[in-house]
Design a protein around this motif. Structure first.
Motif, PDB file in Angstrom:
ATOM      1  N   TRP A   1      33.575  44.554  51.594  1.00 34.29           N
ATOM      2  CA  TRP A   1      32.661  45.691  51.450  1.00 34.29           C
ATOM      3  C   TRP A   1      31.572  45.355  50.438  1.00 34.29           C
ATOM      4  CZ3 TRP A   1      35.644  50.958  51.037  1.00 34.29           C
ATOM      5  CH2 TRP A   1      36.608  51.036  52.045  1.00 34.29           C
ATOM      6  N   PHE A   2      30.328  45.647  50.799  1.00 35.28           N
ATOM      7  CA  PHE A   2      29.168  45.414  49.945  1.00 35.28           C
ATOM      8  C   PHE A   2      28.298  46.662  49.917  1.00 35.28           C
ATOM      9  CE2 PHE A   2      30.343  41.428  51.915  1.00 35.28           C
ATOM     10  CZ  PHE A   2      30.237  40.496  50.901  1.00 35.28           C
ATOM     11  N   CYS A   3      27.526  46.830  48.855  1.00 32.21           N
ATOM     12  CA  CYS A   3      26.498  47.864  48.860  1.00 32.21           C
ATOM     13  C   CYS A   3      25.416  47.411  49.832  1.00 32.21           C
ATOM     14  CB  CYS A   3      25.905  48.047  47.461  1.00 32.21           C
ATOM     15  SG  CYS A   3      24.445  49.122  47.462  1.00 32.21           S
TER      16      CYS A   3
ATOM     17  N   THR B   1      22.468  48.430  49.935  1.00 30.11           N
ATOM     18  CA  THR B   1      21.165  48.401  49.273  1.00 30.11           C
ATOM     19  C   THR B   1      20.987  47.175  48.374  1.00 30.11           C
ATOM     20  OG1 THR B   1      21.127  50.818  49.305  1.00 30.11           O
ATOM     21  CG2 THR B   1      19.590  49.733  47.802  1.00 30.11           C
ATOM     22  N   CYS B   2      21.904  46.961  47.430  1.00 29.66           N
ATOM     23  CA  CYS B   2      21.734  45.872  46.460  1.00 29.66           C
ATOM     24  C   CYS B   2      22.609  44.660  46.731  1.00 29.66           C
ATOM     25  CB  CYS B   2      21.967  46.379  45.032  1.00 29.66           C
ATOM     26  SG  CYS B   2      23.683  46.814  44.648  1.00 29.66           S
ATOM     27  N   GLY B   3      23.583  44.773  47.631  1.00 27.64           N
ATOM     28  CA  GLY B   3      24.431  43.644  47.992  1.00 27.64           C
ATOM     29  C   GLY B   3      25.619  43.412  47.080  1.00 27.64           C
ATOM     30  N   SER B   4      25.812  44.255  46.092  1.00 27.35           N
ATOM     31  CA  SER B   4      26.956  44.074  45.188  1.00 27.35           C
ATOM     32  C   SER B   4      28.264  44.133  45.953  1.00 27.35           C
ATOM     33  CB  SER B   4      26.991  45.176  44.128  1.00 27.35           C
ATOM     34  OG  SER B   4      25.880  45.108  43.278  1.00 27.35           O
ATOM     35  N   PRO B   5      29.199  43.196  45.673  1.00 24.19           N
ATOM     36  CA  PRO B   5      30.519  43.293  46.282  1.00 24.19           C
ATOM     37  C   PRO B   5      31.291  44.457  45.685  1.00 24.19           C
ATOM     38  CG  PRO B   5      30.405  41.379  44.831  1.00 24.19           C
ATOM     39  CD  PRO B   5      29.060  41.997  44.840  1.00 24.19           C
ATOM     40  N   ILE B   6      31.955  45.234  46.537  1.00 25.67           N
ATOM     41  CA  ILE B   6      32.702  46.410  46.097  1.00 25.67           C
ATOM     42  C   ILE B   6      34.205  46.181  46.241  1.00 25.67           C
ATOM     43  CG2 ILE B   6      33.130  48.873  46.493  1.00 25.67           C
ATOM     44  CD1 ILE B   6      30.322  48.248  45.383  1.00 25.67           C
ATOM     45  N   ALA B   7      34.634  45.615  47.376  1.00 25.01           N
ATOM     46  CA  ALA B   7      36.071  45.492  47.635  1.00 25.01           C
ATOM     47  C   ALA B   7      36.316  44.516  48.772  1.00 25.01           C
ATOM     48  CB  ALA B   7      36.652  46.861  48.004  1.00 25.01           C
ATOM     49  N   HIS B   8      37.572  44.142  48.915  1.00 23.97           N
ATOM     50  CA  HIS B   8      37.988  43.506  50.166  1.00 23.97           C
ATOM     51  C   HIS B   8      39.275  44.175  50.632  1.00 23.97           C
ATOM     52  CE1 HIS B   8      40.021  40.448  47.472  1.00 23.97           C
ATOM     53  NE2 HIS B   8      40.954  40.532  48.394  1.00 23.97           N
ATOM     54  N   GLU B   9      39.330  44.322  51.948  1.00 22.79           N
ATOM     55  CA  GLU B   9      40.383  45.096  52.611  1.00 22.79           C
ATOM     56  C   GLU B   9      41.103  44.193  53.606  1.00 22.79           C
ATOM     57  OE1 GLU B   9      40.362  49.059  55.454  1.00 22.79           O
ATOM     58  OE2 GLU B   9      38.497  47.989  55.084  1.00 22.79           O
ATOM     59  N   PRO B  10      42.292  43.717  53.265  1.00 23.44           N
ATOM     60  CA  PRO B  10      43.015  42.828  54.174  1.00 23.44           C
ATOM     61  C   PRO B  10      43.769  43.605  55.257  1.00 23.44           C
ATOM     62  CG  PRO B  10      44.219  43.056  52.119  1.00 23.44           C
ATOM     63  CD  PRO B  10      42.964  43.861  51.973  1.00 23.44           C
TER      64      PRO B  10
END
Length: 136
Positions: A73-75, A77-86
């Motif tokens: 998961w990324f924003c 708009t700005c591309g910041s990484p938020i999470a990963h969901e396995p």
């Protein structure tokens, strides 16, 4: 108490209704190195059902070494990484520790390392619970 955080531009915000993370640690897999642009990703694993997220999230589906899909998961708009969901563990989500509120980041106590088989040789820190791959 709970946890909360946001992306760099603050277009994406989230809260997690938990007292503490399930796991806090370092993910040394190659994908996390690339996603974070660093030596590893600081992950804060929480129950997915307790996460409330707002804002324009974009998801990228990639394959883990196991062959299972991992959604990153990324924003938007700005591309910041938020999470990963396995997909292999549908009940959890691994938030990117750097996206937590500042005081919450400072209070983290990482103790677990996963994918140590991919750990870069210059990373000298050793946590209490290392795993060569994913813990079973």
């Amino acid at each position: 108490m709970g946890l909360s955080g946001h992306c760099l531009c603050k277009a994406v915000t989230y809260t997690v209704d938990v007292e503490a993370p399930i796991i806090t640690g370092y993910d040394h897999c190659d994908d996390c190195q690339r996603q974070s642009g660093s030596s590893y990703s600081l992950v804060v694993v929480v129950p997915k059902a307790k996460l409330s997220i707002n804002g324009p999230v974009k998801k990228y589906a990639g394959k883990a070494d196991s062959g299972n899909t991992v959604h990153r998961w990324f924003c938007e708009t700005c591309g910041s990484p938020i999470a990963h969901e396995p997909e292999a563990a549908p009940e959890i989500i691994a938030l990117k520790g750097g996206s937590l509120e500042t005081e919450q980041k400072k209070a983290l106590k990482p103790d677990t390392e996963i994918w140590c088989a991919s750990k870069l040789p210059f990373v000298q820190e050793k946590l209490a619970k290392p795993f060569d791959h994913m813990p079973q």
